[in-house]
Motif scaffolding. Structure first.
Motif, short mmCIF file in Angstrom:
data_model
loop_
_atom_site.label_atom_id
_atom_site.label_comp_id
_atom_site.label_asym_id
_atom_site.label_seq_id
_atom_site.Cartn_x
_atom_site.Cartn_y
_atom_site.Cartn_z
N GLU A 64 0.67 -1.15 -0.11
CA GLU A 64 0.32 0.00 0.00
C GLU A 64 0.90 1.37 -0.02
O GLU A 64 1.98 1.30 0.73
CB GLU A 64 -0.98 -0.01 1.33
CG GLU A 64 -1.99 1.18 1.24
CD GLU A 64 -2.91 1.16 2.19
OE1 GLU A 64 -2.85 1.81 3.18
OE2 GLU A 64 -3.76 0.04 2.35
N VAL A 65 0.42 2.05 -0.93
CA VAL A 65 1.36 3.40 -1.04
C VAL A 65 0.20 4.42 -0.85
O VAL A 65 -0.87 4.59 -1.19
CB VAL A 65 1.91 3.64 -2.24
CG1 VAL A 65 2.93 4.66 -2.50
CG2 VAL A 65 2.98 2.35 -2.40
N THR A 66 0.85 5.59 -0.17
CA THR A 66 -0.08 6.95 -0.02
C THR A 66 0.73 8.37 -0.37
O THR A 66 2.00 7.85 -0.49
CB THR A 66 -0.48 6.95 1.71
OG1 THR A 66 0.32 7.20 2.48
CG2 THR A 66 -1.55 5.73 1.78
N ALA A 67 0.10 9.24 -0.42
CA ALA A 67 1.08 10.41 -0.60
C ALA A 67 2.16 10.60 0.45
O ALA A 67 3.02 11.07 0.28
CB ALA A 67 0.08 11.61 -0.82
N PRO A 80 -3.94 15.78 -1.29
CA PRO A 80 -2.78 16.37 -1.07
C PRO A 80 -2.04 16.97 -2.39
O PRO A 80 -2.30 16.34 -3.28
CB PRO A 80 -1.80 14.91 -0.76
CG PRO A 80 -2.63 13.92 -0.36
CD PRO A 80 -4.18 14.31 -1.24
N VAL A 81 -1.68 18.07 -2.29
CA VAL A 81 -1.06 18.82 -3.40
C VAL A 81 0.28 19.01 -3.10
O VAL A 81 0.73 19.63 -2.10
CB VAL A 81 -1.82 20.31 -3.66
CG1 VAL A 81 -1.02 21.16 -4.48
CG2 VAL A 81 -3.05 20.06 -3.89
N LEU A 82 1.27 18.53 -4.15
CA LEU A 82 2.51 18.02 -3.72
C LEU A 82 3.47 18.89 -4.85
O LEU A 82 2.76 19.15 -5.97
CB LEU A 82 2.96 16.93 -3.55
CG LEU A 82 2.24 16.15 -2.84
CD1 LEU A 82 2.57 14.50 -3.12
CD2 LEU A 82 2.38 16.13 -1.30
N SER A 83 4.62 19.09 -4.22
CA SER A 83 5.45 20.12 -5.27
C SER A 83 6.83 19.55 -5.50
O SER A 83 7.37 19.14 -4.43
CB SER A 83 5.62 21.48 -5.10
OG SER A 83 6.45 22.09 -5.96
N SER A 84 7.38 19.31 -6.67
CA SER A 84 8.71 18.68 -6.97
C SER A 84 9.62 19.65 -7.80
O SER A 84 9.14 19.92 -8.82
CB SER A 84 8.52 17.16 -7.45
OG SER A 84 9.87 16.78 -7.94
N PRO A 85 10.89 19.55 -7.50
CA PRO A 85 11.79 20.41 -8.46
C PRO A 85 11.98 19.76 -9.78
O PRO A 85 12.59 20.56 -10.51
CB PRO A 85 13.11 20.58 -7.58
CG PRO A 85 13.16 19.59 -6.36
CD PRO A 85 11.88 19.04 -6.31
N MET A 86 11.58 18.30 -9.73
CA MET A 86 12.35 17.72 -11.29
C MET A 86 11.30 18.15 -12.23
O MET A 86 10.41 18.59 -12.04
CB MET A 86 11.88 16.19 -10.78
CG MET A 86 13.03 15.54 -10.07
SD MET A 86 12.69 13.53 -9.83
CE MET A 86 11.54 13.61 -8.70
#
Length: 312
Positions: A3-6, A109-115
């Motif tokens: 199981e995977v979550t944010a 969930p709203v997430l941000s990544s530099p990639m």
């Protein structure tokens, strides 16, 4: 299946959570497919894959910036559903206020990544395929021998762990002892790893638990390995006829994958570590098209044919 979550994604990829943590519901991710909602940004939500992670890149956000205020609100509310596990913005972009408000209402969930978007999509897919792959646990030992993942099975007390210790001393690498978690990450690709609780540990009867990495160094262990060969150890049975040429090839089925299987009889005086080491090398040769048993059979047939010709 794992199981995977944010929350796991935040930990793994060092994502930044952009909206209110108290309003967020960490829903399980059920598929490794990633969605880039281009059509949805244009207003077409008929086949919107809400259960996928939504990845917003520069293209999607540039299109969003050209919309009028009413359309912006509509698109963000359409993206945020009670089924959506997360929305991720690439390139370190900040989330629009409309997205934050819509996400907080339903707990997305709203997430941000530099990639970059392409790189992020690739890494996310690889991670999710690994974590969400079908999983089973097998009683045995997994060793990396000359680059071949060898799964050693057999009844309790037959000598699997002692053989693994001997192989580690000979320079090979331990992946798991006692319990091997096996995941089918791709078609015909089985990857084994140790449960976190017994990682790098080996149990030797009469000696107890030893830490292989502490005793033999970091080069003596691996965290995971693709399984290529299984070797089943069994107590020598004098009434049983064992394969002496190696022409008969057994297989064992795990999920939808057939793995080559070798049955090795165990009795005092047999150096199992050396035999298993040679079995791994011979398996590599077979994959390269060199089969000693078939070569011997061809030579034998040739000798028989020559003998028959001389008689006539």
């Amino acid at each position: 299946m794992g199981e995977v979550t944010a929350k796991d994604l935040i930990k793994e990829f060092k994502f930044k959570l952009l909206n209110n943590e108290e309003a967020v519901a960490f829903r399980p991710v059920t598929t490794s497919d990633i969605s880039r909602p281009g059509m949805e940004m244009a207003g077409y939500f008929t086949y919107y894959p809400a259960k996928r992670i939504q990845l917003l890149g520069k293209t999607e956000m540039s299109f969003y910036d050209e919309l009028d205020e009413e359309a912006k609100i509509d698109r963000m509310e359409g993206l945020c559903t009670y089924d959506t596990p997360a929305i991720i913005l690439s390139r370190g972009m900040e989330a629009p206020e409309n997205l934050i408000e819509a996400a907080d209402r339903v707990g997305v969930p709203v997430l941000s990544s530099p990639m970059t978007t392409t790189r992020l999509s690739s890494q996310l897919t690889t991670f999710l395929e690994s974590r969400l792959a079908p999983m089973t646990a097998v009683h045995g030992v997994l060793i990396d021998i000359y680059g071949i993942g060898v799964l050693i099975t057999g009844s309790s007390g037959v000598g699997k762990s002692e053989t693994a210790l001997d192989l580690v001393r000979r320079g090979h690498r331990l992946v798991a002892d006692d319990s091997v978690e096996i995941r089918e990450e791709h078609d015909n690709v089985l990857v084994g790893r140790a449960p976190e609780l017994i990682k790098h540990l080996l149990e030797i009867r009469g000696l107890g638990i030893i830490n292989v990495m502490t005793l033999f160094g970091a080069g003596s262990v691996r965290n995971f390995k693709r399984i290529g060969l299984t070797i089943d150890l069994e107590i020598w049975d004098q009434k049983k006829q064992y394969d002496r040429l190696g022409l008969d090839e057994e297989t064992i089925k795990i999920f939808d994958t057939d793995l080559p299987k070798i049955t090795l009889p165990v009795r005092p005086g047999r150096n199992l570590a050396v035999i298993i080491e040679v079995a791994a090398m011979n398996f590599r040769l077979k994959r390269m098209g060199i089969n000693a048993a078939e070569q011997f059979s061809e030579r034998l047939n040739h000798v028989i044919e020559e003998s028959d010709r001389e008689e006539y």
